[in-house]
Design a protein around this motif. Structure first.
Motif, PDB file in Angstrom:
ATOM      1  N   GLU A 141      51.245 -58.994  24.816  1.00  0.00           N
ATOM      2  CA  GLU A 141      51.516 -59.013  26.216  1.00  0.00           C
ATOM      3  C   GLU A 141      50.363 -58.921  26.989  1.00  0.00           C
ATOM      4  N   ARG A 142      49.453 -57.939  26.582  1.00  0.00           N
ATOM      5  CA  ARG A 142      48.415 -57.953  27.388  1.00  0.00           C
ATOM      6  C   ARG A 142      47.528 -59.058  27.381  1.00  0.00           C
ATOM      7  N   GLN A 155      52.611 -55.376  21.721  1.00  0.00           N
ATOM      8  CA  GLN A 155      51.864 -54.951  22.884  1.00  0.00           C
ATOM      9  C   GLN A 155      50.618 -55.846  23.109  1.00  0.00           C
ATOM     10  N   HIS A 158      48.512 -55.297  15.423  1.00  0.00           N
ATOM     11  CA  HIS A 158      48.898 -56.006  16.760  1.00  0.00           C
ATOM     12  C   HIS A 158      48.422 -57.344  17.059  1.00  0.00           C
ATOM     13  N   GLU A 170      53.806 -45.043  19.927  1.00  0.00           N
ATOM     14  CA  GLU A 170      52.592 -46.053  19.626  1.00  0.00           C
ATOM     15  C   GLU A 170      51.533 -44.926  19.090  1.00  0.00           C
ATOM     16  N   ARG A 179      56.411 -46.463  29.964  1.00  0.00           N
ATOM     17  CA  ARG A 179      56.417 -46.076  28.569  1.00  0.00           C
ATOM     18  C   ARG A 179      56.140 -44.460  28.418  1.00  0.00           C
ATOM     19  N   THR A 195      47.433 -51.829  24.514  1.00  0.00           N
ATOM     20  CA  THR A 195      48.846 -51.618  25.122  1.00  0.00           C
ATOM     21  C   THR A 195      48.890 -51.313  26.309  1.00  0.00           C
TER      22      THR A 195
END
Length: 517
Positions: A161-162, A158, A103, A87, A384, A80
């Protein structure tokens, strides 16, 4: 704007430096006292984006990671953009393997609320190339970067996105040249394939109008082909600089790629008349000359075959595996991890999920030192941890993105094709700037751009109560005792009020421990 003229577009204007606030002298002094260094020993090299890394005197991040006892939280940090209570709770509920699989199955994660707000704020993301080329190219780039910030900070998927960040660096395209074409590349190439298959991703990138334009492939034709893309697809995208190819291979591949172009809307277009029909030899394999009666598919198939050779090459398996392990696990990943990931790549023909599972085992994470957050990662992790959401950040562009760019990582603006460096020595010289911006974030109270709600930190409105919330929200209760003592001492050292609490939070955000993940 027509892609032919895209490189003439004006670059994004930098914000006035007067907007960039700094920590108060008392808070900065306290921070310097408790964290005099960023726990790194090297400074950024001076030789440009492809400089060799400077070897530090000790393993970067090893001392910070000593306080991280829970392998599950190490996993949360790696997949993340930052810890937050929601989370951590999800990870605790699902367990190590369940959380990783959650994920990895990003297409099953419901992110509809975030995406609906992004669609409202960034409508150009949905426009086809034919429409985009008639719009303000600078605004298209701004909306692309806005959406990237929103997804990284507030999206539930997440790990996707990473990996979007990873592949955006791997297949780097600067918007200072490609402008709106990069929006198409992000939407149609990187995002759909970020957790898919590397073979599919490379082929999609090889036909991306943004990539072909950025590396000058779209006008490459016989008898004087441009060698930029041929070189970079081997050096940066597949084999690696030490992957065994020669300058002759660059020249021959550039001839094979003649004809790979795009239309005015940024879509891939094969230009038959551009192609070099003569005999070629690439990576030791001979390709005979083609007659004038050969079909367009045969002309194009020559380069398709070359790309397949690159994908199946052992050097590609090792280069991609090591780079992924560096990004997800450690700057110097163990040879055993690289070997296992190479085997996964070869066995699955580049299945990205399988490679991630191989890298991110509990044992591997338990042995890995921490990694240094790059500026984008640092800022997102602060957003975050502070509990910001889409309602609290109505304008990420002016509220956060523009001042954060002063830390040196304006998204999609790295000029060289190698992408933003994933090296601690590159970023470690910017520590004071990072401190300053963490102070800026702690004071965000604007209702029109960005703010964070201080109320959760004052749920128990005492010194110990506030510090307990800082520990939980920023560090998932893995805050070192020394840092806790420093924060308590600072918060008790003046009038207990909102200003003092915000300064204490800024010290935690700027602390050495928060700079790593």
């Amino acid at each position: 704007m027509d892609p032919i003229d895209a490189d003439a577009a004006a670059p994004t204007t930098r914000p006035d430096r007067r907007r960039f606030l700094t920590l108060g002298t008392g808070a900065l002094g306290a921070l310097a006292a408790m964290s005099p260094t960023a726990a790194v020993d090297a400074q950024p090299p001076k030789g440009g984006s492809r400089s060799k890394p400077v070897t530090p005197a000790r393993v970067p991040g090893s001392d910070v990671a000593l306080t991280w006892k829970d392998p599950l939280l190490r996993l949360v940090r790696r997949i993340t953009f930052g810890l937050n209570p929601a989370e951590v709770a999800r990870a605790r509920q699902l367990g190590f393997n369940g959380y990783l699989e959650y994920h990895l199955r990003a297409d099953q994660i419901d992110d509809s609320a975030t995406e609906a707000t992004i669609a409202q704020r960034c409508p150009m993301l949905a426009m086809p190339g034919a429409t985009l080329r008639t719009q303000d190219s600078g605004e298209a780039v701004e909306q692309l970067t806005d959406a990237t910030w929103y997804r990284a900070a507030f999206g539930k998927a997440q790990l996707r996105e990473r990996m979007v960040e990873f592949w955006s660096d791997h297949f780097n395209i600067s918007t200072n040249k490609a402008t709106w074409l990069k929006l198409l590349d992000d939407r149609d190439v990187i995002r759909p394939n970020a957790l898919g298959n590397f073979f599919t991703l490379l082929r999609a990138s090889s036909q991306s109008g943004a990539m072909l334009y950025y590396l000058d492939q779209y006008t490459s034709r016989t008898p004087t082909p441009n060698q930029n893309y041929a070189r970079e697809i081997m050096e940066l995208h597949t084999l690696g600089v030490d992957g065994g190819y020669t300058q002759d291979d660059v020249a021959e591949l550039s001839r094979m790629l003649t004809g790979w172009s795009m239309d005015s809307n940024g879509a891939f277009l094969y230009q038959r008349s551009y192609h070099d029909r003569n005999a070629k030899t690439f990576l030791g394999t001979a390709f005979p000359a083609m007659p004038t009666t050969a079909t367009t598919a045969q002309f194009k198939g020559e380069a398709d075959t070359a790309i397949t050779m690159l994908l199946n090459h052992p050097a590609t398996a090792r280069f991609i595996s090591k780079k992924m392990a560096r990004y997800l696990l450690a700057y110097d990943p163990p040879a055993s991890v690289i070997d296992a990931t190479v085997a996964a790549y070869t066995r699955t023909q580049g299945d990205i999920k399988t490679m991630i599972r191989t890298i991110l085992t509990s044992a591997n994470l338990a042995a890995a030192p921490a990694k240094f957050k790059r500026p984008f990662h640092l800022t997102i992790s602060a957003m975050r941890a502070l509990g910001m959401d889409m309602t609290l950040v109505p304008n990420v562009r002016s509220g956060i993105k523009q001042p954060a760019d002063f830390m040196g990582q304006p998204l999609f603006e790295w000029e060289q094709p190698d992408g933003f460096p994933d090296r601690v020595d590159w970023w470690s010289g910017l520590i004071v700037t990072r401190w300053n911006f963490m102070g800026t974030m702690s004071r965000m109270t604007s209702t029109t751009t960005a703010r964070f709600d201080l109320a959760p930190f004052r749920a128990i409105d005492t010194v110990d109560g506030v510090v307990n919330q800082i520990s939980a929200r920023l560090f998932a209760n893995e805050m070192p005792a020394q840092l806790r003592l420093a924060l308590v001492t600072y918060l008790r050292g003046g009038t207990y009020n909102e200003t003092r609490i915000r300064e204490t939070i800024s010290l935690a955000l700027a602390s050495n421990e928060f700079q790593w993940f």
